[in-house]
Design a protein around this motif. Structure first.
Motif, PDB file in Angstrom:
ATOM      1  N   PRO A 147      10.891  27.440  54.688  1.00 24.35           N
ATOM      2  CA  PRO A 147      11.131  28.966  54.346  1.00 24.35           C
ATOM      3  C   PRO A 147       9.915  29.790  53.898  1.00 24.35           C
ATOM      4  N   LEU A 148       9.129  29.157  53.165  1.00 24.10           N
ATOM      5  CA  LEU A 148       7.971  29.784  52.565  1.00 24.10           C
ATOM      6  C   LEU A 148       6.794  30.086  53.922  1.00 24.10           C
ATOM      7  N   VAL A 149       7.025  29.166  54.895  1.00 22.43           N
ATOM      8  CA  VAL A 149       6.131  29.471  55.918  1.00 22.43           C
ATOM      9  C   VAL A 149       6.864  30.662  56.769  1.00 22.43           C
ATOM     10  N   GLY A 150       8.065  30.626  56.930  1.00 24.16           N
ATOM     11  CA  GLY A 150       8.826  31.739  57.793  1.00 24.16           C
ATOM     12  C   GLY A 150       8.550  33.047  57.023  1.00 24.16           C
ATOM     13  N   ALA A 151       8.322  32.943  55.469  1.00 26.10           N
ATOM     14  CA  ALA A 151       8.486  34.442  54.810  1.00 26.10           C
ATOM     15  C   ALA A 151       7.123  35.057  55.121  1.00 26.10           C
ATOM     16  N   LEU A 152       5.818  33.991  54.879  1.00 28.34           N
ATOM     17  CA  LEU A 152       4.591  34.324  55.036  1.00 28.34           C
ATOM     18  C   LEU A 152       4.275  34.837  56.510  1.00 28.34           C
ATOM     19  N   ALA A 153       4.657  34.023  57.653  1.00 30.81           N
ATOM     20  CA  ALA A 153       4.603  34.714  59.020  1.00 30.81           C
ATOM     21  C   ALA A 153       5.313  35.740  59.073  1.00 30.81           C
ATOM     22  N   GLY A 154       6.677  35.951  58.781  1.00 33.12           N
ATOM     23  CA  GLY A 154       7.345  37.352  58.907  1.00 33.12           C
ATOM     24  C   GLY A 154       6.853  38.544  58.345  1.00 33.12           C
ATOM     25  N   GLY A 155       6.248  38.244  56.994  1.00 34.99           N
ATOM     26  CA  GLY A 155       5.740  39.289  56.364  1.00 34.99           C
ATOM     27  C   GLY A 155       4.222  39.830  57.101  1.00 34.99           C
ATOM     28  N   SER A 156       3.656  38.797  57.580  1.00 34.16           N
ATOM     29  CA  SER A 156       2.358  39.110  58.223  1.00 34.16           C
ATOM     30  C   SER A 156       2.617  39.772  59.512  1.00 34.16           C
ATOM     31  N   ALA A 157       3.729  39.194  60.291  1.00 37.92           N
ATOM     32  CA  ALA A 157       4.120  40.041  61.754  1.00 37.92           C
ATOM     33  C   ALA A 157       4.623  41.530  61.034  1.00 37.92           C
ATOM     34  N   GLN A 158       5.429  41.752  60.150  1.00 35.29           N
ATOM     35  CA  GLN A 158       5.817  42.930  59.641  1.00 35.29           C
ATOM     36  C   GLN A 158       4.734  44.122  59.477  1.00 35.29           C
ATOM     37  N   ASP A 159       3.727  43.531  58.594  1.00 36.05           N
ATOM     38  CA  ASP A 159       2.469  44.444  58.337  1.00 36.05           C
ATOM     39  C   ASP A 159       2.054  44.868  59.605  1.00 36.05           C
ATOM     40  N   THR A 160       1.524  43.733  60.581  1.00 36.34           N
ATOM     41  CA  THR A 160       0.980  44.264  61.872  1.00 36.34           C
ATOM     42  C   THR A 160       1.424  45.126  62.776  1.00 36.34           C
ATOM     43  N   LEU A 161       2.957  44.725  62.940  1.00 38.42           N
ATOM     44  CA  LEU A 161       3.770  45.524  63.523  1.00 38.42           C
ATOM     45  C   LEU A 161       4.065  47.026  63.016  1.00 38.42           C
ATOM     46  N   GLN A 162       3.986  47.024  61.968  1.00 38.60           N
ATOM     47  CA  GLN A 162       4.371  48.360  61.272  1.00 38.60           C
ATOM     48  C   GLN A 162       3.017  49.243  61.142  1.00 38.60           C
ATOM     49  N   THR A 178      12.807  44.071  63.646  1.00 38.68           N
ATOM     50  CA  THR A 178      13.643  42.702  64.050  1.00 38.68           C
ATOM     51  C   THR A 178      12.673  41.754  64.585  1.00 38.68           C
ATOM     52  N   HIS A 179      11.445  42.319  65.306  1.00 41.00           N
ATOM     53  CA  HIS A 179      10.629  41.346  65.895  1.00 41.00           C
ATOM     54  C   HIS A 179      10.012  40.571  64.688  1.00 41.00           C
ATOM     55  N   ALA A 180       9.645  41.017  63.683  1.00 42.91           N
ATOM     56  CA  ALA A 180       8.965  40.426  62.511  1.00 42.91           C
ATOM     57  C   ALA A 180      10.163  39.272  62.002  1.00 42.91           C
ATOM     58  N   VAL A 181      11.296  39.681  61.719  1.00 46.77           N
ATOM     59  CA  VAL A 181      12.305  38.776  61.394  1.00 46.77           C
ATOM     60  C   VAL A 181      12.404  37.346  62.272  1.00 46.77           C
ATOM     61  N   LEU A 182      12.323  37.698  63.626  1.00 51.75           N
ATOM     62  CA  LEU A 182      12.357  36.859  64.667  1.00 51.75           C
ATOM     63  C   LEU A 182      11.050  35.770  64.442  1.00 51.75           C
ATOM     64  N   ALA A 183      10.075  36.654  64.219  1.00 52.46           N
ATOM     65  CA  ALA A 183       8.762  35.757  63.943  1.00 52.46           C
ATOM     66  C   ALA A 183       8.798  34.981  62.774  1.00 52.46           C
ATOM     67  N   GLY A 184       9.407  35.228  61.431  1.00 54.90           N
ATOM     68  CA  GLY A 184       9.578  34.435  60.487  1.00 54.90           C
ATOM     69  C   GLY A 184      10.510  33.455  60.578  1.00 54.90           C
ATOM     70  N   ILE A 185      11.577  33.708  61.416  1.00 56.23           N
ATOM     71  CA  ILE A 185      12.504  32.452  61.708  1.00 56.23           C
ATOM     72  C   ILE A 185      11.992  31.621  62.614  1.00 56.23           C
ATOM     73  N   GLY A 186      11.351  31.951  63.707  1.00 59.69           N
ATOM     74  CA  GLY A 186      10.571  30.888  64.470  1.00 59.69           C
ATOM     75  C   GLY A 186       9.637  30.300  63.814  1.00 59.69           C
ATOM     76  N   ALA A 187       8.828  30.879  63.108  1.00 59.80           N
ATOM     77  CA  ALA A 187       7.747  29.895  62.156  1.00 59.80           C
ATOM     78  C   ALA A 187       8.449  28.770  61.303  1.00 59.80           C
ATOM     79  N   ALA A 188       9.603  29.310  60.732  1.00 62.49           N
ATOM     80  CA  ALA A 188      10.156  28.525  59.632  1.00 62.49           C
ATOM     81  C   ALA A 188      10.809  27.263  60.614  1.00 62.49           C
TER      82      ALA A 188
END
Length: 201
Positions: free
Chosen positions: A39-54, A147-157
């Motif tokens: 879950p930590l990896v997923g949260a970090l990946a999702g957060g990073s993807a969210q920052d980049t996408l936004q 949505t893309h960031a959430v999916l990236a976080g789920i995939g990373a987790a």
């Protein structure tokens, strides 16, 4: 979970081998890592993807402009297609010659796909352009980016959990392999004398 239950059951069993306990501990550590690290990896990946996408959303909204184009004339009817970036998947598209004014004031005319069912000269429709008036795709919206960031976080987790599980399985397999090799060596020492006790009496 079976390994954890086994760990508790084997605690004081005289038949418990050190390798049994080691396998159970490896399973417990693997489960704890899946429950915490993944879950930590997923949260970090999702957060990073969210920052980049936004950031990309903001840049696209700053550099792309919605302008109104006017149909000059319909062009040869092409097969109806669906705009993959349109607001709704069912927008019909027709090929037309249209003109529009760019944000910098320049006039443009080109063949475009319009979201009009039966275009006639003078019909108006919205298009997206850059600062110079060149047509571009509709900018990414914030909800889609999230949505893309959430999916990236789920995939990373999920990937992190799969890697932990794969490492656990490889470790247990090697432990079992070493245990069997040790049993083979012990059997090799005891095997030749098996059943010979009292054979000459």
């Amino acid at each position: 979970m079976r390994a954890i239950a086994g760990l508790w059951r084997w605690r004081h069993n005289p038949l418990c081998r050190p390798t049994d306990l080691a396998e159970a501990w490896v399973a417990l550590v693997g489960l704890l890592m899946i429950l915490t690290v993944a879950p930590l990896v997923g949260a970090l990946a999702g957060g990073s993807a969210q920052d980049t996408l936004q950031r990309s959303v903001r840049e696209q909204h700053a550099s792309r402009h919605r302008v109104t184009a006017t149909v000059v004339r319909p062009l040869e009817r092409a097969p109806l297609t669906v705009d993959p970036e349109g607001a709704s998947g069912g927008d019909l598209r027709s090929r037309v010659l249209a003109d529009w004014t760019a944000p910098d004031g320049s006039r443009h005319e080109a063949a475009l796909m319009a979201s009009l069912d039966d275009p006639t000269p003078g019909d108006r429709f919205a298009i997206w352009t850059d600062d110079e008036g060149r047509t571009v795709a509709r900018p990414l919206d914030a909800e889609t980016a999230t949505t893309h960031a959430v999916l990236a976080g789920i995939g990373a987790a999920a990937l992190a959990a799969a890697l932990v599980e794969a490492a656990r399985r490889i470790t247990v397999r090697r432990m079992v392999h070493h245990r069997y090799a040790r049993l083979d060596r012990e059997w090799g020492r005891a095997g030749p004398d098996w059943g010979r006790t009292g054979a000459d009496s």
